[in-house]
Design an enzyme around this catalytic site. Structure first.
Site, PDB file in Angstrom:
ATOM      1  N   GLY A   1       0.777  -1.240   0.000  1.00  0.00           N
ATOM      2  CA  GLY A   1       0.000   0.000   0.000  1.00  0.00           C
ATOM      3  C   GLY A   1       0.806   1.286   0.000  1.00  0.00           C
ATOM      4  N   ILE A   2       0.409   2.188   0.874  1.00  0.00           N
ATOM      5  CA  ILE A   2       0.993   3.532   0.927  1.00  0.00           C
ATOM      6  C   ILE A   2       2.482   3.470   1.316  1.00  0.00           C
ATOM      7  CG2 ILE A   2       0.848   5.744   2.153  1.00  0.00           C
ATOM      8  CD1 ILE A   2      -2.217   5.061   2.532  1.00  0.00           C
TER       9      ILE A   2
ATOM     10  N   TYR B   1     -10.420   1.713  15.782  1.00  0.00           N
ATOM     11  CA  TYR B   1      -9.510   2.259  14.766  1.00  0.00           C
ATOM     12  C   TYR B   1      -9.460   3.787  14.902  1.00  0.00           C
ATOM     13  CZ  TYR B   1      -7.555   3.372  10.141  1.00  0.00           C
ATOM     14  OH  TYR B   1      -6.771   3.854   9.115  1.00  0.00           O
TER      15      TYR B   1
HETATM   16  N1  LIG Z   1      -6.126   3.055   2.971  1.00  0.00           N
HETATM   17  C1  LIG Z   1      -6.770   4.113   3.456  1.00  0.00           C
HETATM   18  O1  LIG Z   1      -7.838   4.522   2.957  1.00  0.00           O
HETATM   19  C2  LIG Z   1      -6.249   4.836   4.665  1.00  0.00           C
HETATM   20  C3  LIG Z   1      -6.949   5.951   5.123  1.00  0.00           C
HETATM   21  C4  LIG Z   1      -6.456   6.627   6.239  1.00  0.00           C
HETATM   22  C5  LIG Z   1      -5.305   6.200   6.850  1.00  0.00           C
HETATM   23  N2  LIG Z   1      -4.640   5.101   6.389  1.00  0.00           N
HETATM   24  C6  LIG Z   1      -3.418   4.669   7.092  1.00  0.00           C
HETATM   25  O2  LIG Z   1      -2.395   4.476   6.143  1.00  0.00           O
HETATM   26  C7  LIG Z   1      -1.422   3.586   6.686  1.00  0.00           C
HETATM   27  C8  LIG Z   1      -1.007   2.576   5.625  1.00  0.00           C
HETATM   28  O3  LIG Z   1      -2.123   1.765   5.319  1.00  0.00           O
HETATM   29  P1  LIG Z   1      -2.436   1.231   3.860  1.00  0.00           P
HETATM   30  O4  LIG Z   1      -3.708   1.840   3.432  1.00  0.00           O
HETATM   31  O5  LIG Z   1      -1.243   1.344   2.992  1.00  0.00           O
HETATM   32  O6  LIG Z   1      -2.781  -0.301   4.183  1.00  0.00           O
HETATM   33  P2  LIG Z   1      -2.058  -1.667   3.823  1.00  0.00           P
HETATM   34  O7  LIG Z   1      -1.781  -1.761   2.391  1.00  0.00           O
HETATM   35  O8  LIG Z   1      -2.885  -2.723   4.481  1.00  0.00           O
HETATM   36  O9  LIG Z   1      -0.678  -1.537   4.593  1.00  0.00           O
HETATM   37  C9  LIG Z   1      -0.631  -1.636   5.975  1.00  0.00           C
HETATM   38  C10 LIG Z   1       0.764  -2.040   6.373  1.00  0.00           C
HETATM   39  O10 LIG Z   1       0.809  -2.169   7.800  1.00  0.00           O
HETATM   40  C11 LIG Z   1       1.443  -3.402   8.094  1.00  0.00           C
HETATM   41  N3  LIG Z   1       1.073  -3.954   9.393  1.00  0.00           N
HETATM   42  C12 LIG Z   1      -0.148  -4.354   9.823  1.00  0.00           C
HETATM   43  N4  LIG Z   1      -0.053  -4.887  11.039  1.00  0.00           N
HETATM   44  C13 LIG Z   1       1.262  -4.823  11.395  1.00  0.00           C
HETATM   45  C14 LIG Z   1       1.997  -5.252  12.528  1.00  0.00           C
HETATM   46  N5  LIG Z   1       1.420  -5.874  13.563  1.00  0.00           N
HETATM   47  N6  LIG Z   1       3.326  -5.034  12.546  1.00  0.00           N
HETATM   48  C15 LIG Z   1       3.951  -4.450  11.503  1.00  0.00           C
HETATM   49  N7  LIG Z   1       3.310  -4.045  10.398  1.00  0.00           N
HETATM   50  C16 LIG Z   1       1.975  -4.241  10.346  1.00  0.00           C
HETATM   51  C17 LIG Z   1       1.000  -4.326   6.983  1.00  0.00           C
HETATM   52  O11 LIG Z   1       1.835  -5.462   6.955  1.00  0.00           O
HETATM   53  P3  LIG Z   1       1.289  -6.908   6.490  1.00  0.00           P
HETATM   54  O12 LIG Z   1       1.330  -6.883   4.992  1.00  0.00           O
HETATM   55  O13 LIG Z   1       2.268  -7.846   7.121  1.00  0.00           O
HETATM   56  O14 LIG Z   1      -0.105  -7.058   7.029  1.00  0.00           O
HETATM   57  C18 LIG Z   1       1.177  -3.408   5.799  1.00  0.00           C
HETATM   58  O15 LIG Z   1       2.505  -3.334   5.416  1.00  0.00           O
HETATM   59  C19 LIG Z   1      -2.071   2.957   7.916  1.00  0.00           C
HETATM   60  O16 LIG Z   1      -1.558   3.568   9.073  1.00  0.00           O
HETATM   61  C20 LIG Z   1      -3.545   3.311   7.765  1.00  0.00           C
HETATM   62  O17 LIG Z   1      -4.208   3.393   8.999  1.00  0.00           O
HETATM   63  C21 LIG Z   1      -5.070   4.420   5.290  1.00  0.00           C
END
Ligand SMILES: NC(=O)c1ccc[n+]([C@@H]2O[C@H](COP(=O)([O-])OP(=O)(O)OC[C@H]3O[C@@H](n4cnc5c(N)ncnc54)[C@H](OP(=O)(O)O)[C@@H]3O)[C@@H](O)[C@H]2O)c1
Length: 289
Positions: free
Chosen positions: A22-23, A175
């Protein structure tokens, strides 16, 4: 050897959590394109290997990217990750607290609510352990990926609930609380670091089509998709802005759409931020050395 001391002085290093997807993945790739050496701190080497290979190939250097194991749901793993980084004996210019979970339920290894433990407390400890190293770099930055979902935490922090398993049906409330904690943490960090050369930013990336939503109940998805979701590339834009372009003086603030925005009133509560900091110091004390 990841990088020699001499090179470390010339080429900044960024540590990015959750860089395998992801991001975080886009953030790491874009920083590597700018000549920044990236430490990819993730749960699985296997899922990080394609990005490691891509960056090393792109930069024609095996020293441009390194993997470190990190499970934010276990403070012992967070400490081990920080110790591994510190043992490299290289400077740290950028810490990007990006990893996150939404919709997952349970308790972390030390008995904290899952979202709070992973999204806030793990990153709190990581930052705490790396802070002295950050202070040794000129104009260092800590960027924490929060969310507009902090608006779901209408009544602030319920301290007892943080040490109970996830209670709500969708885990959305928890969350929201974890993302409120991200913003409060970054604001307090910024306040405490004034004059040290390290600045802090929290970020809402937008609503982004990533695997973040895989644990969210199916009935919730149409609400999320009411507007077109951003790509991960678009979602990384505000993080990259805070790492590369935002003024150092804007420390402790909250960003969305690559500019300063106002978070909720509760997220601006300095007393709450201070209290969360003190609690988090206590909760991580056993792992802080
Ligand atoms: N997507 C959205 O719409 C959105 C909106 C607002 C904020 N955010 C924030 O953006 C950030 C990145 O999220 P994303 O959207 O890119 O989601 P994502 O693709 O699911 O990426 C999340 C990342 O966090 C890792 N992670 C989860 N649990 C973990 C743990 N216990 N220890 C270490 N790493 C862990 C995941 O690793 P694994 O692959 O091993 O699970 C993955 O690399 C997050 O903080 C999220 O809350 C996202």
């Amino acid at each position: 050897m990841f990088i020699s001391d001499e090179l470390g002085k010339q080429q900044p290093i960024a540590l990015i959590t959750g860089a395998n997807a992801g991001i975080g993945q886009v953030t790491a790739l874009e920083l590597a394109k700018k000549g920044i050496r990236v430490v990819l701190a993730t749960r699985s080497e296997q899922s990080t290997q394609p990005l490691l290979d891509r960056i090393r190939q792109m930069t024609q250097s095996s020293e441009s990217a390194l993997w470190l194991p990190l499970d934010l749901a276990d403070l012992a793993s967070v400490r081990a990750c920080a110790q591994s980084f510190l043992a490299l004996n290289v400077p740290l210019r950028y810490l990007i607290n990006n990893a996150g979970v939404a919709g997952a339920k349970g308790l972390t290894a030390q008995g904290f609510e899952w979202a709070f433990g992973v999204n806030h407390l793990g990153h709190f400890l990581l930052t705490r352990l790396l802070l002295e190293r950050l202070k040794q770099s000129p104009e260092a930055r800590v960027v924490t990926v929060a969310s507009r979902a902090h608006l779901l935490a209408l009544s602030g922090m319920n301290w007892d609930a943080l040490q109970r398993t996830t209670q709500s049906l969708t885990a959305a409330k928890e969350y929201g609380v974890s993302k409120l904690a991200n913003i409060l943490f970054s604001a307090e960090l910024g306040r405490q670091l004034v004059g040290t050369g390290v600045s802090a930013y929290s970020v809402h990336p937008g609503v982004v089509a990533t695997s973040l939503w895989r644990h969210v109940p199916k009935f919730f998805l149409p609400i999320l998709k009411m507007r077109p979701m951003l790509t991960a590339e678009q979602g990384a834009r505000t993080t990259l802005h805070c790492v590369l372009d935002a003024p150092q003086t804007e420390t402790g603030l909250y960003y969305a759409d690559a500019r300063v925005q106002s978070p909720s009133k509760i997220a601006q509560d300095l007393e709450l931020a201070r209290h969360l900091w003190e609690q988090s110091m206590q909760w991580t004390a056993a792992y802080a050395h």
